[in-house]
Design a protein around this motif. Structure first.
Motif, PDB file in Angstrom:
ATOM      1  N   GLU A 148       0.789  -1.508  -0.163  1.00 33.26           N
ATOM      2  CA  GLU A 148      -0.473   0.010   0.172  1.00 33.26           C
ATOM      3  C   GLU A 148       0.823   1.207   0.198  1.00 33.26           C
ATOM      4  O   GLU A 148       0.160   2.399  -0.229  1.00 33.26           O
ATOM      5  N   ASP A 149       2.186   1.109   0.617  1.00 31.14           N
ATOM      6  CA  ASP A 149       3.019   2.334  -0.131  1.00 31.14           C
ATOM      7  C   ASP A 149       4.182   2.529  -1.468  1.00 31.14           C
ATOM      8  O   ASP A 149       4.922   1.474  -1.437  1.00 31.14           O
ATOM      9  N   ARG A 150       3.962   3.357  -1.930  1.00 31.16           N
ATOM     10  CA  ARG A 150       4.275   3.315  -3.023  1.00 31.16           C
ATOM     11  C   ARG A 150       5.828   3.441  -3.340  1.00 31.16           C
ATOM     12  O   ARG A 150       6.792   3.153  -4.157  1.00 31.16           O
ATOM     13  N   GLY A 151       6.072   3.744  -2.291  1.00 34.30           N
ATOM     14  CA  GLY A 151       7.903   3.790  -1.754  1.00 34.30           C
ATOM     15  C   GLY A 151       8.375   2.644  -1.938  1.00 34.30           C
ATOM     16  O   GLY A 151       9.374   2.479  -2.072  1.00 34.30           O
ATOM     17  N   SER A 152       7.634   1.390  -1.398  1.00 35.15           N
ATOM     18  CA  SER A 152       8.268   0.143  -2.322  1.00 35.15           C
ATOM     19  C   SER A 152       9.044  -0.018  -3.492  1.00 35.15           C
ATOM     20  O   SER A 152       9.359  -0.502  -3.781  1.00 35.15           O
ATOM     21  N   LEU A 153       8.164   0.313  -4.444  1.00 38.51           N
ATOM     22  CA  LEU A 153       8.445   0.416  -5.815  1.00 38.51           C
ATOM     23  C   LEU A 153       9.883   1.053  -5.514  1.00 38.51           C
ATOM     24  O   LEU A 153      10.429   0.383  -6.675  1.00 38.51           O
TER      25      LEU A 153
END
Length: 292
Positions: A148-153
């Motif tokens: 749920e956190d785009r930072g992981s991409l």
């Protein structure tokens, strides 16, 4: 060993080239020694702002105390090396305690503990070229994935490129993957069998080659699940210790059981050995070495 902070500061201020010189002179060794197992002490927590141990909020903030504990751990029979960030590894180089040890550089520390950007774990530590230049032996990266956190991409992409860069230099890279989520604003890692299995599958498939990739994995909530979980990949694996609280005996038993599994090659343990809830650093380290 008694650590003299003024002496370290003096060398850093007047002779900064001494660090590179010490790295160039350092006697190296193979990653896997005669024992066929790997025992690494970890101390890369401070650079992510994670200074607490148990109820001591700033336990790792005293650098002289941390260095003394590391020197003690590295002096014990069976300890193969250390994992840390540049500042700590360079202090240890100047102290001369990294001879014939495995030295692992910590690569991404940008996902600061408690920060809103914690899942965007930028590579703010060692680069592959730094590890090669300093003649260190391996690298390590943290790979927390929150669906749920785009930072992981961004973390996934930069992790893949770091694996490529290390493999191009034939340097091992230890990947520490987790499926994570925020609970009341804090990041929590999923240690269920399903969560660890998925994290292994994702980490194993990163980059253009996995030839030099190792996994650094937690023991699952139910240790009996580890055998099936580790069937997910053929990559060599070390167990991470994490903070075990006051149930040291329980943690040791979980590690002992998992160390029997065929892909597990050793242990990478930090705070629970350097700041044991009971007993001395020497006793904690010797007990962990005995598990191998």
């Amino acid at each position: 060993m008694t650590i003299s902070i003024p002496d370290l500061v003096s060398v850093r201020a007047r002779h900064p080239e001494a660090i590179a010189e010490a790295a160039h002179r350092r006697a190296r060794r193979p990653l896997i020694g005669d024992s066929g197992r790997l025992m690494i002490v970890a101390a890369d927590h401070p650079a992510r702002g994670a200074l607490g141990v148990g109820d001591q909020r700033l336990a790792m903030a005293n650098r002289a105390d941390l260095l003394e504990r590391l020197c003690t751990a590295l002096s014990r029979p069976g300890v193969d090396g250390v994992l840390a960030t540049a500042d700590i590894l360079e202090d240890l180089l100047l102290l001369g305690v990294l001879e014939h040890k495995v030295v692992m550089g910590s690569m991404n520390r940008g996902g600061l503990a408690g920060a809103s950007f914690e899942m965007d774990d930028r590579f703010t530590g060692h680069r592959a070229e730094d590890i090669e230049r300093l003649r260190f032996d391996a690298g390590k990266l943290l790979l927390r994935i929150d669906y749920e956190d785009r930072g992981s991409l961004d973390t996934l992409q930069s992790a893949a490129r770091a694996i490529d860069a290390m493999a191009a230099r034939k340097l091992p890279l230890f990947v520490e993957p987790f499926l994570s989520r925020r609970v009341d604003g804090a990041v929590r890692n999923d240690l269920s069998a399903d969560g660890v299995t998925r994290s292994i599958a994702i980490a194993s498939g990163l980059a253009g080659t996995s030839a030099y990739t190792w996994l650094k994995l937690p023991v699952t909530e139910d240790p009996d699940d580890m055998a099936e979980v580790l069937e997910t990949s053929t990559l060599p694996t070390v167990l991470l210790g994490g903070e075990v609280g006051r149930d040291q005996d329980g943690a040791y038993e979980r590690w002992r059981k998992a160390l029997r599994l065929p892909t597990v090659q050793g242990l990478v343990v930090g705070r629970s050995l350097l700041y044991p809830a009971e007993g001395t650093v020497e006793a904690a380290v010797d007990t962990a070495v005995g598990l191998l």
